[in-house]
Each structure stands twice: as structure tokens, then as C-alpha cells.
Motif scaffolding. Structure first.
Motif, PDB file in Angstrom:
ATOM      1  N   ILE A   1      -9.328  43.238 -12.062  1.00 54.39           N
ATOM      2  CA  ILE A   1      -7.930  43.381 -12.499  1.00 54.39           C
ATOM      3  C   ILE A   1      -7.737  44.697 -13.249  1.00 54.39           C
ATOM      4  N   HIS A   2      -8.701  45.029 -14.086  1.00 51.94           N
ATOM      5  CA  HIS A   2      -8.645  46.259 -14.874  1.00 51.94           C
ATOM      6  C   HIS A   2      -8.555  47.488 -13.959  1.00 51.94           C
ATOM      7  N   GLU A   3      -9.464  47.595 -13.005  1.00 49.76           N
ATOM      8  CA  GLU A   3      -9.487  48.771 -12.131  1.00 49.76           C
ATOM      9  C   GLU A   3      -8.309  48.772 -11.162  1.00 49.76           C
ATOM     10  N   CYS A   4      -7.844  47.601 -10.742  1.00 48.41           N
ATOM     11  CA  CYS A   4      -6.656  47.548  -9.886  1.00 48.41           C
ATOM     12  C   CYS A   4      -5.423  48.062 -10.631  1.00 48.41           C
ATOM     13  N   GLY A   5      -5.379  47.871 -11.957  1.00 53.45           N
ATOM     14  CA  GLY A   5      -4.296  48.452 -12.751  1.00 53.45           C
ATOM     15  C   GLY A   5      -4.305  49.966 -12.682  1.00 53.45           C
TER      16      GLY A   5
ATOM     17  N   LEU B   1      -1.681  59.139 -19.149  1.00 52.98           N
ATOM     18  CA  LEU B   1      -1.711  58.069 -20.144  1.00 52.98           C
ATOM     19  C   LEU B   1      -1.245  56.743 -19.537  1.00 52.98           C
ATOM     20  N   VAL B   2      -0.203  56.804 -18.697  1.00 54.73           N
ATOM     21  CA  VAL B   2       0.268  55.575 -18.049  1.00 54.73           C
ATOM     22  C   VAL B   2      -0.831  54.977 -17.181  1.00 54.73           C
TER      23      VAL B   2
ATOM     24  N   GLY C   1      -4.899  50.081 -17.036  1.00 54.55           N
ATOM     25  CA  GLY C   1      -6.168  49.384 -16.846  1.00 54.55           C
ATOM     26  C   GLY C   1      -6.356  48.228 -17.823  1.00 54.55           C
ATOM     27  N   PRO C   2      -6.405  48.485 -19.137  1.00 51.47           N
ATOM     28  CA  PRO C   2      -6.685  47.401 -20.092  1.00 51.47           C
ATOM     29  C   PRO C   2      -5.501  46.490 -20.414  1.00 51.47           C
TER      30      PRO C   2
END
Length: 452
Positions: free
Chosen positions: A317-321, A360-361, A366-367
Motif C-alpha cells: 500500500i505504501h509503495e502504491c501510494g 513532496l506530494v 506513501g506513508p
């Protein structure tokens, strides 16, 4: 002792992960490349870029001193940069049947110098080629092409070695054929390219695409990627050793010509990637699943299956963000990879230069989704912990995992956020920040190893 053992295992895992990612990156690049034969085309007289003339001035003086005469300018369309004409200069040694071709330096060629190829056509149809760079051939060249690479030789030695080969052929009664007409040299090289391309089309390592170009099959790409990495490392070591032993550095170019040459090489690389075939979804998916499997196997050594599954889902989920943010701001060629004992990486090959706020976006995407997902799990977890104990535990792990990633330590997201927002414009502060981050990572690694 157990701490040291796990630390060694983690280091080995990181090294293996790096090797796998590097290999898969080269395989993926080869999969995107449409191969066509190198084609050489004569151009108008004095149409060579000024930066190439300045770049080749030292080697040209050597060629002229050895009796060569400047003859024609050409452009070469290389297999990888098929849409980018590479300027080059042809010289001829009258009465000897020797032609020389100078073209701009490449990543594997000596810094600040040109790549030199000496060519002689023999009366029996064979062609002698002596070059200053090792050629990465997918399949062996045509039998009549006798190709020798001498990357350690200087230009005078290269010429002497080629003339010695010509003399050896003459002793056997095979003489050189003078390439007298204006287009003879270009025609000879194009004929050899056509023969080599026909052999490649008939081989099992490649197939012909509908547009007529060639694409390598997966196992051929894997084999060639391993060879390219191995040879590139050897070339880098040899060139580093050569630069250390140089009595004087290569001559500097003017700022204007250096900038023009750098732009040309950057444009060639970017145009090749832009015009290359877009990677299909299946190879990307297989690479992602393979790296995920290695990541899960590595974690299973030190954690339970339940913990490994939660971490894998949280990391995905983190990397998909991050990938979502890249897509929002125009990235097209993206890939999700997992690194054993290290984490994940959302990578992109697109040559985009983004504004700091866009970086930054992408970093925050990610987190933050993982933290919100963890909070939602805690809010919807039943009051009775015995009914669904895994939900609250997973929520806590989601929050801790992503909050940890927001720590202001490079290369974590928090460190990159601090770098972009605060220290990127202050070189000294950035150097201190990088050093402190390195020490913090070492401390975290030792602490984690002690807990394990």
C-alpha cells in the motif's frame, strides 16, 4: 553472537537484493529496446558539429601525423538509439586500404575522447576491424568480419596493430581493397550490418516485430544482461586504473561545446527511452511478484507468517501510494520492486523534472494512506479483542511502519521530505544531514539486530 549473525544475514540480503534489482533493470531495458542494425549515412561536407571537431582534435592530430587524410562526415544510427543520428568523421590512409572512423565517446569509452574504429577490406572478401572499444554483440558477427578490440591501446598503437594485421594478410597473398569512391566505406559497413541483422533474425534469441524491428526473447535478455553487467564492471575498473596513471588529464573543451555535447548525449538517451517500446504489464507484474516472493522468504526467516503478511500488505500500500503520485504528475514508465531485508521501491525511468512541491506530494502519498488505514482498523476493531485480535494488531503495525518511515533520516521518506523542503539548497547542511542519517541508520540496524 546472534546479533552479529543476523546483521551479516541482513547485509547479504541487501547485496543480493541489489544484484537482483540491477539485473532485472537491465533485462527490462533490453525488453524495451527495439533493435535495428547500425546504419551509417554520409552527410554534407563540413556538417559535423563543432563540439565533435573539438572533441576529436587530439586524435585527429595523431591520425594526420600517421598519414591519414580527413575524407567525409557521416551519421550513424545505432541499434539502441535508432532515432538519433550520431555524428562521426571518416579518415583514409592513402595507398594502404585503411579507413578510420571517429565517433563521440560513450559511457564505456575513455572520458573526453572519441571511439576509434579502423577498417580494411581484403581481396578475399574478409574485413579487418580494429577498434578501441569492446563491442557487446548479441550473437557472433559474420564470419568474414575479423574484429579485434584493443581498449588498452593508445591511438598510435591501435594504428600499428591494425597495419600489422594488414601486413600479415599481405604475406598470405591477400591484399587490401582501396575504398576509393565516396560511398564505399559507408556501403561496406552497411553491408556488414545487414548480414549481422539477418543472422540475428534467423537466430532463436530474437523475434521480428510487426514494424520490422527486432526484440530479444526473455532468456536471451537475461543472459545478455549478466554479460553486460560483468563486462561493464571490468571496463569501469580498467578505465579507473587508466585515468589514475595518466600523466596529463584529457584536454578540456570550451564551455559552450561541452554543454552542447552533454545536451546531445542526454537527448539521445532520453529519446531512445521515449521512443522505445513501452513495457508490457505482464513482465512488470512478474518482476514485482518475483521480488515480493524473495522479500517474503527473507522476512520469514526472522518473523512469523502473520507478521510477514501484514508487513507485505502495508509495504505494498505504501509503495502504491508513491506510484499513484508518480502517475498523477506524468510518470508513465513505473515499476514496483521489493528488496529483501530492505523494503520496497517505486521507480520510474521517465526523464521528468518536477517542482519541489510535487516531490513532496509523491513522498507523502506513501506513508499517509497506510497511517489512515491503520487508524481505520483501530476504529473498526471490535471491543472484544478475542473476536478479531489480528485487526487491531494489524492497525498498530500499519501506523508504526509508516510513522517510522516518516523519521527524518535518509533514505526514508521523512529524510527525503526534509531534504527537499529544508536542506536541498544548502550544500554544507545537506552534507551534514547525509552524514547524520548514515550514523542513524547504522544505529537503527544494530538496535534492530539486537532485538532480533
Amino acid at each position: 553472537m546472534q546479533t552479529i549473525t543476523w546483521l551479516i544475514v541482513a547485509i547479504i540480503g541487501l547485496w543480493l537484493g541489489f544484484q537482483i534489482v540491477r539485473l532485472l533493470s537491465v533485462v527490462r531495458f533490453l525488453g524495451k529496446t527495439k533493435f535495428t542494425g547500425n546504419r551509417i549515412t554520409p552527410v554534407a561536407e563540413n556538417d559535423t558539429p563543432v563540439w565533435l571537431r573539438e572533441l576529436a582534435i587530439t586524435q585527429e592530430s595523431v591520425l594526420l601525423g600517421e598519414g591519414f587524410v580527413r575524407r567525409h562526415e557521416h551519421t550513424i544510427q545505432l541499434a539502441i538509439h535508432a532515432d538519433i543520428p550520431i555524428p562521426c568523421i571518416e579518415y583514409i590512409l592513402p595507398g594502404q586500404g585503411v579507413s578510420a572512423l571517429l565517433r563521440p565517446n560513450e559511457p564505456t569509452v575513455r572520458p573526453g575522447e572519441c571511439h576509434v574504429t579502423l577498417v580494411s577490406k581484403l581481396s578475399n572478401g574478409q574485413v579487418l576491424v580494429t577498434r578501441s572499444i569492446e563491442q557487446h554483440e548479441i550473437i557472433p558477427p559474420p564470419a568474414r568480419l575479423q574484429d579485434v578490440a584493443l581498449p588498452d591501446a593508445d591511438l598510435k598503437d591501435l594504428i600499428a596493430r591494425h597495419l600489422a594485421r594488414v601486413e600479415d594478410a599481405a604475406k598470405q597473398g591477400v591484399l587490401t581493397v582501396e575504398l576509393a569512391a565516396a560511398g564505399d566505406f559507408a556501403q561496406l559497413l552497411n553491408d556488414l550490418t545487414g548480414e549481422h541483422e539477418a543472422m540475428l533474425r534467423a537466430s532463436p534469441v530474437a523475434f521480428t516485430r510487426p514494424d520490422g524491428t527486432l526484440q530479444l526473447r526473455f532468456f536471451a535478455r537475461l543472459k545478455i544482461a549478466r554479460r553486460l553487467i560483468r563486462e561493464s564492471l571490468a571496463i569501469d575498473k580498467r578505465e579507473a586504473a587508466r585515468m589514475r596513471t595518466l600523466q596529463s588529464p584529457p584536454p578540456l573543451m570550451s564551455v559552450e561545446n561541452q554543454a552542447e555535447m552533454d545536451w546531445f548525449q542526454h537527448h539521445a538517451m532520453m529519446e531512445s527511452q521515449r521512443r522505445g517500446q513501452s513495457s508490457a504489464w505482464l513482465p512488470k507484474l512478474l518482476i514485482m511478484l518475483g521480488s515480493l516472493a524473495l522479500f517474503i522468504i527473507a522476512l520469514r526467516w526472522i518473523m512469523s507468517w502473520e507478521t510477514v503478511v501484514v508487513i507485505a500488505i502495508a509495504l505494498t500500500i505504501h509503495e502504491c501510494g508513491h506510484l499513484l503520485g508518480m502517475k498523477l504528475f506524468g510518470y508513465k514508465d513505473t515499476q514496483l520492486l521489493f528488496l529483501p531485508f530492505f523494503g520496497g521501491a517505486a521507480v520510474a525511468r521517465d526523464p521528468l523534472v518536477l517542482a519541489p512541491w510535487k516531490h513532496l506530494v509523491i513522498l507523502f502519498l506513501g506513508p499517509l494512506p497506510g497511517i489512515f488505514a491503520g487508524i481505520a482498523m483501530l476504529l473498526f476493531a471490535p471491543d472484544d479483542p478475542a473476536s478479531m485480535p489480528w485487526l487491531s494488531q494489524a492497525g498498530i503495525m500499519f501506523i508504526v511502519f509508516n510513522a517510522f518511515n516518516l523519521l527524518p533520516i535518509l533514505p526514508l521518506d521523512g529524510g527525503q521530505i526534509a531534504d527537499v523542503a529544508l536542506v536541498s539548497r544548502a550544500p554544507r547542511l545537506r552534507a551534514v544531514f547525509t552524514a547524520v542519517s548514515a550514523l542513524a541508520l547504522i544505529a537503527l540496524g544494530l538496535g534492530a539486530a539486537a532485538l532480533i
